[in-house]
Design a protein around this motif. Structure first.
Motif, PDB file in Angstrom:
ATOM      1  N   ARG A   5      58.179  70.218 -34.329  1.00 37.20           N
ATOM      2  CA  ARG A   5      58.056  70.322 -35.981  1.00 37.20           C
ATOM      3  C   ARG A   5      59.373  70.396 -36.252  1.00 37.20           C
ATOM      4  O   ARG A   5      60.456  70.910 -35.536  1.00 37.20           O
ATOM      5  CB  ARG A   5      57.247  71.427 -35.768  1.00 37.20           C
ATOM      6  CG  ARG A   5      57.188  71.184 -37.491  1.00 37.20           C
ATOM      7  CD  ARG A   5      55.451  72.024 -38.554  1.00 37.20           C
ATOM      8  NE  ARG A   5      56.301  72.997 -38.205  1.00 37.20           N
ATOM      9  CZ  ARG A   5      55.611  74.528 -38.873  1.00 37.20           C
ATOM     10  NH1 ARG A   5      54.695  74.079 -40.488  1.00 37.20           N
ATOM     11  NH2 ARG A   5      55.698  75.604 -39.004  1.00 37.20           N
ATOM     12  N   ILE A   6      59.518  69.892 -37.637  1.00 37.97           N
ATOM     13  CA  ILE A   6      61.589  70.097 -38.336  1.00 37.97           C
ATOM     14  C   ILE A   6      60.822  70.725 -39.715  1.00 37.97           C
ATOM     15  O   ILE A   6      59.918  69.524 -39.916  1.00 37.97           O
ATOM     16  CB  ILE A   6      61.978  68.857 -38.317  1.00 37.97           C
ATOM     17  CG1 ILE A   6      63.040  69.087 -36.475  1.00 37.97           C
ATOM     18  CG2 ILE A   6      63.335  69.376 -38.841  1.00 37.97           C
ATOM     19  CD1 ILE A   6      63.635  67.701 -36.069  1.00 37.97           C
ATOM     20  N   VAL A   7      61.482  71.371 -40.064  1.00 38.18           N
ATOM     21  CA  VAL A   7      60.994  71.543 -41.229  1.00 38.18           C
ATOM     22  C   VAL A   7      61.952  71.246 -42.682  1.00 38.18           C
ATOM     23  O   VAL A   7      62.979  72.164 -42.580  1.00 38.18           O
ATOM     24  CB  VAL A   7      59.862  73.117 -41.851  1.00 38.18           C
ATOM     25  CG1 VAL A   7      59.883  73.402 -42.583  1.00 38.18           C
ATOM     26  CG2 VAL A   7      58.615  72.797 -40.212  1.00 38.18           C
ATOM     27  N   THR A   8      61.894  70.790 -43.101  1.00 42.01           N
ATOM     28  CA  THR A   8      62.808  70.841 -43.782  1.00 42.01           C
ATOM     29  C   THR A   8      62.698  72.038 -45.408  1.00 42.01           C
ATOM     30  O   THR A   8      61.589  72.428 -45.815  1.00 42.01           O
ATOM     31  CB  THR A   8      62.578  69.850 -45.017  1.00 42.01           C
ATOM     32  OG1 THR A   8      63.426  68.634 -44.752  1.00 42.01           O
ATOM     33  CG2 THR A   8      63.691  70.046 -46.138  1.00 42.01           C
ATOM     34  N   ASN A   9      63.565  73.455 -45.463  1.00 46.90           N
ATOM     35  CA  ASN A   9      63.946  74.058 -46.441  1.00 46.90           C
ATOM     36  C   ASN A   9      64.257  73.914 -47.652  1.00 46.90           C
ATOM     37  O   ASN A   9      65.420  73.591 -47.311  1.00 46.90           O
ATOM     38  CB  ASN A   9      64.273  76.004 -45.504  1.00 46.90           C
ATOM     39  CG  ASN A   9      63.184  75.789 -44.739  1.00 46.90           C
ATOM     40  OD1 ASN A   9      61.495  75.917 -44.617  1.00 46.90           O
ATOM     41  ND2 ASN A   9      64.219  76.040 -43.435  1.00 46.90           N
ATOM     42  N   ILE A  10      64.020  74.206 -48.888  1.00 49.21           N
ATOM     43  CA  ILE A  10      64.665  73.761 -50.040  1.00 49.21           C
ATOM     44  C   ILE A  10      64.489  75.375 -50.779  1.00 49.21           C
ATOM     45  O   ILE A  10      63.604  75.579 -50.801  1.00 49.21           O
ATOM     46  CB  ILE A  10      63.950  72.765 -50.880  1.00 49.21           C
ATOM     47  CG1 ILE A  10      64.557  71.526 -50.338  1.00 49.21           C
ATOM     48  CG2 ILE A  10      64.636  73.037 -52.221  1.00 49.21           C
ATOM     49  CD1 ILE A  10      63.762  70.618 -51.186  1.00 49.21           C
ATOM     50  N   GLN A  44      48.520  67.039 -39.230  1.00 49.89           N
ATOM     51  CA  GLN A  44      48.325  66.094 -38.457  1.00 49.89           C
ATOM     52  C   GLN A  44      49.208  65.558 -37.371  1.00 49.89           C
ATOM     53  O   GLN A  44      50.622  65.826 -38.541  1.00 49.89           O
ATOM     54  CB  GLN A  44      47.950  64.697 -39.031  1.00 49.89           C
ATOM     55  CG  GLN A  44      48.633  64.341 -39.905  1.00 49.89           C
ATOM     56  CD  GLN A  44      48.185  62.770 -40.427  1.00 49.89           C
ATOM     57  OE1 GLN A  44      47.577  62.397 -40.925  1.00 49.89           O
ATOM     58  NE2 GLN A  44      49.245  61.806 -40.603  1.00 49.89           N
ATOM     59  N   ASP A  45      50.081  65.175 -36.459  1.00 53.56           N
ATOM     60  CA  ASP A  45      50.983  65.156 -35.422  1.00 53.56           C
ATOM     61  C   ASP A  45      51.505  63.930 -36.490  1.00 53.56           C
ATOM     62  O   ASP A  45      51.311  62.536 -37.036  1.00 53.56           O
ATOM     63  CB  ASP A  45      50.887  64.917 -34.350  1.00 53.56           C
ATOM     64  CG  ASP A  45      50.158  65.638 -33.319  1.00 53.56           C
ATOM     65  OD1 ASP A  45      50.171  66.555 -34.178  1.00 53.56           O
ATOM     66  OD2 ASP A  45      49.839  65.157 -32.476  1.00 53.56           O
ATOM     67  N   MET A  46      52.511  63.684 -36.308  1.00 49.90           N
ATOM     68  CA  MET A  46      54.383  63.113 -36.877  1.00 49.90           C
ATOM     69  C   MET A  46      54.553  63.315 -36.257  1.00 49.90           C
ATOM     70  O   MET A  46      55.415  64.292 -35.433  1.00 49.90           O
ATOM     71  CB  MET A  46      54.510  63.519 -38.978  1.00 49.90           C
ATOM     72  CG  MET A  46      53.188  63.472 -39.469  1.00 49.90           C
ATOM     73  SD  MET A  46      53.480  63.847 -40.892  1.00 49.90           S
ATOM     74  CE  MET A  46      52.086  64.221 -42.003  1.00 49.90           C
ATOM     75  N   LYS A  47      55.894  62.133 -36.279  1.00 47.92           N
ATOM     76  CA  LYS A  47      57.215  61.785 -35.642  1.00 47.92           C
ATOM     77  C   LYS A  47      58.411  63.363 -35.966  1.00 47.92           C
ATOM     78  O   LYS A  47      58.492  63.177 -36.596  1.00 47.92           O
ATOM     79  CB  LYS A  47      57.265  60.385 -36.227  1.00 47.92           C
ATOM     80  CG  LYS A  47      56.941  59.523 -35.561  1.00 47.92           C
ATOM     81  CD  LYS A  47      57.697  58.521 -36.244  1.00 47.92           C
ATOM     82  CE  LYS A  47      56.625  57.229 -35.136  1.00 47.92           C
ATOM     83  NZ  LYS A  47      57.623  55.665 -35.446  1.00 47.92           N
ATOM     84  N   VAL A  48      58.542  63.814 -35.315  1.00 46.09           N
ATOM     85  CA  VAL A  48      59.936  64.784 -35.331  1.00 46.09           C
ATOM     86  C   VAL A  48      61.070  63.803 -35.359  1.00 46.09           C
ATOM     87  O   VAL A  48      61.315  63.344 -34.663  1.00 46.09           O
ATOM     88  CB  VAL A  48      60.019  65.513 -34.059  1.00 46.09           C
ATOM     89  CG1 VAL A  48      61.168  66.769 -34.268  1.00 46.09           C
ATOM     90  CG2 VAL A  48      58.631  66.565 -34.109  1.00 46.09           C
ATOM     91  N   ILE A  50      65.572  63.951 -36.953  1.00 43.13           N
ATOM     92  CA  ILE A  50      66.583  64.190 -37.846  1.00 43.13           C
ATOM     93  C   ILE A  50      67.410  63.241 -37.422  1.00 43.13           C
ATOM     94  O   ILE A  50      67.911  63.241 -37.235  1.00 43.13           O
ATOM     95  CB  ILE A  50      67.257  65.733 -37.179  1.00 43.13           C
ATOM     96  CG1 ILE A  50      68.326  66.037 -38.585  1.00 43.13           C
ATOM     97  CG2 ILE A  50      67.598  65.747 -35.993  1.00 43.13           C
ATOM     98  CD1 ILE A  50      68.416  67.857 -38.251  1.00 43.13           C
ATOM     99  N   SER A  51      68.036  62.772 -39.604  1.00 47.57           N
ATOM    100  CA  SER A  51      69.453  62.308 -39.086  1.00 47.57           C
ATOM    101  C   SER A  51      69.916  62.850 -40.370  1.00 47.57           C
ATOM    102  O   SER A  51      70.105  63.654 -40.992  1.00 47.57           O
ATOM    103  CB  SER A  51      68.603  60.636 -40.600  1.00 47.57           C
ATOM    104  OG  SER A  51      67.437  60.304 -40.178  1.00 47.57           O
ATOM    105  N   ILE A  52      71.483  62.306 -39.124  1.00 46.09           N
ATOM    106  CA  ILE A  52      72.784  62.495 -40.043  1.00 46.09           C
ATOM    107  C   ILE A  52      72.919  61.296 -40.228  1.00 46.09           C
ATOM    108  O   ILE A  52      73.108  60.021 -39.650  1.00 46.09           O
ATOM    109  CB  ILE A  52      73.415  63.150 -39.088  1.00 46.09           C
ATOM    110  CG1 ILE A  52      72.727  64.327 -37.393  1.00 46.09           C
ATOM    111  CG2 ILE A  52      74.814  63.688 -38.930  1.00 46.09           C
ATOM    112  CD1 ILE A  52      72.398  65.388 -38.709  1.00 46.09           C
TER     113      ILE A  52
END
Length: 116
Positions: A5-10, A44-48, A50-52
């Protein structure tokens, strides 16, 4: 090793402001609330991914977050009705997505998109 999982933290001192955008306008579920942190999503499962990027495409600013939805026009209507300012689009892009940009309550540029 496998990334699960990748989580965006704000960062915000007003965590509760997230509800109006991420839950009410986008329909994400509140899946964790510790007071100092809230997490919205789906169980639910989602794609992991990360974009640069050096830009957001079509010479737009690079968004802070991209959220793929199944119906971009419905998302656009809900977000406008919730009072959020649209900064770009909606537009059909040459690489096969329909999208728009909006600022969330924390000033983050959010790219809402759907594959065409």
């Amino acid at each position: 090793m496998k990334v699960k999982r990748i989580v965006t933290n704000i960062h915000s001192d007003a965590v509760s402001k997230a509800k109006s955008f991420y839950q009410d306008a986008l329909g994400l579920h509140l899946i964790m609330d510790q007071g100092w942190i809230t997490t919205y999503g789906f169980d639910q499962d989602m794609k992991v991914q990360i974009s640069i990027a050096s830009q957001g495409g079509s010479e737009t600013p690079t968004p802070d977050i991209s959220i793929e939805v199944d119906d971009v026009d419905t998302a656009y209507t809900r977000i406008r009705e919730a009072g959020f300012q649209i900064e770009y689009g909606p537009v059909n892009e040459p690489w096969g997505v329909r999208r728009f940009y909006v600022r969330d309550p924390f000033g983050k540029l959010v790219n809402i998109l759907a594959q065409q």
